[in-house]
Write a protein that holds these residues in place. Structure first.
Motif, PDB file in Angstrom:
ATOM      1  N   GLY A 123     104.811 -52.452  32.211  1.00 58.47           N
ATOM      2  CA  GLY A 123     103.927 -51.819  31.240  1.00 58.47           C
ATOM      3  C   GLY A 123     102.630 -52.572  31.069  1.00 58.47           C
ATOM      4  N   ASP A 124     101.921 -52.276  29.995  1.00 58.72           N
ATOM      5  CA  ASP A 124     100.626 -52.902  29.723  1.00 58.72           C
ATOM      6  C   ASP A 124     100.786 -54.397  29.507  1.00 58.72           C
ATOM      7  OD1 ASP A 124      99.388 -50.444  29.854  1.00 58.72           O
ATOM      8  OD2 ASP A 124      99.502 -50.101  27.689  1.00 58.72           O
ATOM      9  N   GLY A 134     100.862 -59.349  21.909  1.00 63.59           N
ATOM     10  CA  GLY A 134     101.164 -60.023  23.162  1.00 63.59           C
ATOM     11  C   GLY A 134      99.957 -60.005  24.070  1.00 63.59           C
ATOM     12  N   ILE A 135      99.605 -61.140  24.661  1.00 65.90           N
ATOM     13  CA  ILE A 135      98.457 -61.217  25.565  1.00 65.90           C
ATOM     14  C   ILE A 135      98.865 -61.826  26.906  1.00 65.90           C
ATOM     15  CG2 ILE A 135      96.763 -61.351  23.703  1.00 65.90           C
ATOM     16  CD1 ILE A 135      96.514 -64.336  24.221  1.00 65.90           C
ATOM     17  N   ASP A 136      98.132 -61.448  27.932  1.00 66.41           N
ATOM     18  CA  ASP A 136      98.349 -61.938  29.292  1.00 66.41           C
ATOM     19  C   ASP A 136      97.581 -63.248  29.467  1.00 66.41           C
ATOM     20  OD1 ASP A 136      98.541 -62.414  31.992  1.00 66.41           O
ATOM     21  OD2 ASP A 136      97.258 -60.737  32.575  1.00 66.41           O
ATOM     22  N   TYR A 169      98.022 -57.154  39.176  1.00 69.02           N
ATOM     23  CA  TYR A 169      98.911 -56.754  38.093  1.00 69.02           C
ATOM     24  C   TYR A 169      99.535 -55.373  38.320  1.00 69.02           C
ATOM     25  CZ  TYR A 169      96.160 -60.499  36.035  1.00 69.02           C
ATOM     26  OH  TYR A 169      95.533 -61.692  35.809  1.00 69.02           O
ATOM     27  N   ALA A 170      99.303 -54.770  39.490  1.00 63.88           N
ATOM     28  CA  ALA A 170      99.737 -53.392  39.715  1.00 63.88           C
ATOM     29  C   ALA A 170     101.248 -53.247  39.608  1.00 63.88           C
ATOM     30  CB  ALA A 170      99.247 -52.907  41.080  1.00 63.88           C
ATOM     31  N   ARG A 171     102.004 -54.118  40.235  1.00 72.94           N
ATOM     32  CA  ARG A 171     103.463 -54.009  40.180  1.00 72.94           C
ATOM     33  C   ARG A 171     103.974 -54.248  38.765  1.00 72.94           C
ATOM     34  NH1 ARG A 171     105.033 -57.280  45.784  1.00 72.94           N
ATOM     35  NH2 ARG A 171     104.440 -55.595  47.219  1.00 72.94           N
TER      36      ARG A 171
END
Length: 252
Positions: free
Chosen positions: A96-97, A111-113, A88-90
């Motif tokens: 953003g988060d 909002g969730i991943d 998830y770095a890029r």
């Protein structure tokens, strides 16, 4: 609720597989409706390359505020050591988060991943995410509009089924979520879930990866007792029209 809340919902921008005229026009198209909240539900890039993230960040920055943004499966490197080392770095650097809360007068949105690095396409929702959902929505006032955003359609079955779907369904019902916004399918749809909320799927807003349906985005108008969904379709590159309007009770 004294005045309707207006939400803009876009998804699957796929910068890197985009139509330049659509990208150039979409921010002004959305801004014309003066949304209180703009939601973008993932797949901002095609292959999670730095150049694509720069393009996506530039486009997102032009969309009206407040904004709620979540990642999708295309926002993780596909074939790269980064998928394991720093998947998830890029995304976090450019966008953003990956878990976001927006609180406005009369609205609470989370909002969730839903994209774990160890799956290639389908998603998951963790126990911790459902705890966060209950906590965030539980702190909202009783008459507040409660919105959950994630990339994957939450209650799909078969191979598209979310890992953790059952616990998400329990949390959504307990938290009295009014509206779930998602993408992933590139085909807009609206339906009432048996778990309570209205589920709105947005199409692809700016990419050429359509599914026999024109590029589209969704405008929603929420009142105290109803949610009105306007599906905006691209009639030609950069020109949009309302193709369908669906009205549902805010809660069953």
């Amino acid at each position: 609720m004294s005045a309707p809340l207006v939400l803009a919902h876009l998804s699957d921008l796929h910068l890197g597989a985009h139509v330049p005229e659509s990208v150039a026009a979409i921010a002004a198209e959305v801004a014309a409706f003066h949304p209180d909240l703009t939601v973008v539900t993932g797949d901002h890039t095609m292959r999670a390359r730095p150049r694509e993230f720069r393009q996506a960040a530039d486009l997102i920055d032009k969309l009206p505020r407040a904004r709620l943004i979540v990642p999708g499966n295309h926002d993780l490197p596909l074939v790269s050591p980064l998928r394991v080392i720093a998947p998830y770095a890029r995304y976090r650097h450019w966008i953003g988060d990956d878990t976001t809360v927006v609180r406005l007068t009369g609205l609470t949105a989370l909002g969730i991943d839903s994209m774990p690095w160890w799956r290639w396409k389908s998603g998951r929702v963790t126990r911790a995410q459902t705890v966060t959902l209950r906590h965030v929505m539980g702190s909202a006032s009783p008459d507040c509009v409660r919105v959950l955003a994630l990339h994957h359609p939450p209650f799909a079955g078969g191979l598209a089924r979310l890992v953790g779907r059952s616990r998400l369904a329990r949390a959504v019902r307990a938290a009295r979520v009014d509206l779930v916004l998602a993408g992933h399918t590139h085909a807009p749809s609206v339906h009432r879930s048996r778990h309570g909320p209205l589920v709105v799927i947005a199409g692809t807003a700016t990419s050429h990866r359509v599914r026999d349906i024109p590029r589209s985005w969704t405008m929603l108008r929420v009142t105290g007792d109803a949610i009105e969904v306007h599906e905006r379709f691209e009639s030609e590159p950069g020109a949009w029209h309302t193709g369908r309007v669906v009205r549902h009770a805010r809660r069953p």
